[in-house]
Design a protein around this motif. Structure first.
Motif, short mmCIF file in Angstrom:
data_model
loop_
_atom_site.label_atom_id
_atom_site.label_comp_id
_atom_site.label_asym_id
_atom_site.label_seq_id
_atom_site.Cartn_x
_atom_site.Cartn_y
_atom_site.Cartn_z
N LYS A 2 48.30 53.91 84.22
CA LYS A 2 47.10 54.41 84.88
C LYS A 2 45.91 53.48 84.62
O LYS A 2 45.16 53.15 85.55
N LEU A 45 51.28 49.43 93.33
CA LEU A 45 51.35 50.01 91.98
C LEU A 45 50.85 51.45 91.98
O LEU A 45 51.43 52.33 91.34
N TYR A 48 53.50 53.67 93.70
CA TYR A 48 54.63 53.90 92.80
C TYR A 48 54.25 54.88 91.71
O TYR A 48 55.03 55.78 91.38
N TYR A 49 53.08 54.73 91.13
CA TYR A 49 52.63 55.61 90.05
C TYR A 49 52.54 57.06 90.53
O TYR A 49 52.90 57.98 89.81
N ARG A 50 52.07 57.28 91.75
CA ARG A 50 51.90 58.64 92.26
C ARG A 50 53.22 59.27 92.72
O ARG A 50 53.35 60.48 92.73
N TRP A 51 54.19 58.46 93.16
CA TRP A 51 55.42 59.00 93.72
C TRP A 51 56.62 58.92 92.79
O TRP A 51 57.70 59.37 93.16
N LYS A 52 56.49 58.40 91.58
CA LYS A 52 57.67 58.13 90.76
C LYS A 52 58.42 59.39 90.33
O LYS A 52 59.61 59.35 90.14
N ASP A 53 57.77 60.52 90.16
CA ASP A 53 58.45 61.73 89.72
C ASP A 53 58.61 62.77 90.83
O ASP A 53 58.90 63.93 90.55
N LYS A 54 58.42 62.37 92.05
CA LYS A 54 58.50 63.30 93.18
C LYS A 54 59.88 63.24 93.82
O LYS A 54 60.55 62.23 93.78
N ASN A 55 60.28 64.35 94.41
CA ASN A 55 61.52 64.40 95.16
C ASN A 55 61.19 64.15 96.63
O ASN A 55 60.46 64.92 97.25
#
Length: 78
Positions: A2, A45, A48-55
């Motif tokens: 972040k 970046l 990727y940071y915002r979507w990395k844990d989303k389904n």
């Protein structure tokens, strides 16, 4: 990550603003490198940071999701 994204955004915007403020032969390069850094480094970046844990299936229009949306619209109208 972040804080790295925040630092990159600050550096990119500083480069763009410096290019506009300074009247040097390389001011257009500062603006250009700032824009390139924004779109090729900072935004990917951040995305990727915002979507990395989303389904991703939760955001796709599948048959099941369309049925759920239709059902929720019917429930809201009543």
């Amino acid at each position: 990550m972040k804080y790295a994204i925040i630092i990159i955004f600050i550096l990119v915007f500083a480069s763009i603003i410096t290019g506009f403020v300074l009247d040097t032969p390389y001011s257009q390069k500062l603006i250009g490198f700032g824009v390139m850094g924004l779109f090729f480094i900072a935004f990917p970046l951040f995305a990727y940071y915002r979507w990395k844990d989303k389904n991703i299936k939760d955001y796709m229009l599948t048959k099941e999701n369309l049925e759920e949306m239709r059902k929720s619209q019917k429930d809201n109208r009543l």
